[in-house]
Scaffold this motif. Sequence first.
Motif: not given
Length: 351
Positions: A2-10, A33-36, A51-53
Amino acid sequence: MAIRLLVVDDSAFMRKAIENMLQKAPDIQIVGFGRNGKEAVELAEKLRPDVITLDIEMPIMDGLEALSQIMSKCPTSVIMVSSLTSEGAEATIKALELGAVDFLTKDKSFASFGVMKLEDQIIEKIRQFATKKHFRIPTAKPKQSIQPKTTFTPTAVKAGSGNKRIVAIGTSTGGPQSLQKVIPLLPSSLNKPVLVVQHMPPNFTASLANRLNTLSQLTVVEAQGKEKLEPNIVYIAKGGFHLKIKKIGTNYYTDVTNEPSNMLHIPSVDVMVESVAENFGRDALGVIMTGMGSDGLKGLQKLKGLGGAVIAQNQETCVVYGMPRAVVEAGIADEVVPLESIANTIINYCK
């Protein structure tokens, strides 16, 4: 695997929206998930995602500072998530210079530029950048000041059939960074107009044109329509509009239009190059650079059929080898050259 994705958005709403969008992509796994920006850096180091968004406008630490630290501490393929505002566009151009591989745009309907929906686009981009071979370390240092316009002496490269009267460049993913390694190296002695289609939404193309203008000997503008084509001016297609050429009397003018409206990309490389081919034929030079898909192939086939010349960027220097691949595999490229040789090759064809 699987592709490992980190999602960062406040925005909790946006984090959930991205999660929902990826439900139809079982090969993509959200690992955090990241908030900042601060959390983005910490989670990137801890989780080592593929990948990181990364959102740009966030509290504590914004996306640009987080991106700079991520690229320094644990280089990763980062896709920026940007607003469609002028401020968002300027920040996105800066993020691409800092090493982000691409960007996504968001508005109230979470629709992106052209006719592609964000859901399809985000899945395609994450899959594309999941492998490390797509990752590109930025050559510009963070917070690097804009360099003054400088003179350029071309080195000898393979000579082409010279005296082309116009240059048409098409690019997409990876284009903003790559154009900065081509347009600023074109000298004032080029003495030809240059048309560029970069797949971008409104505001973004204006920011790109302004940035390139500060770095280049040629004047770079976002095409507004009805402008007389002049030597040593680079016309960037306006986001959300096609760029064509219209001949009036003995002069040629830019034509900005949203027709045809059924194209996958607006602006379209195909539409621009076909217009150049129709007006200049064998006197035109087409250049296809990094990008997903095959936009530009039909236009360049027409240009080639009318006696024009075609340059394609090679696979090794492309962020994404899609658009150039289509042209090379179709057998219509006169030359396939690395990014750092494109400017010199253009100069040779315009002598």
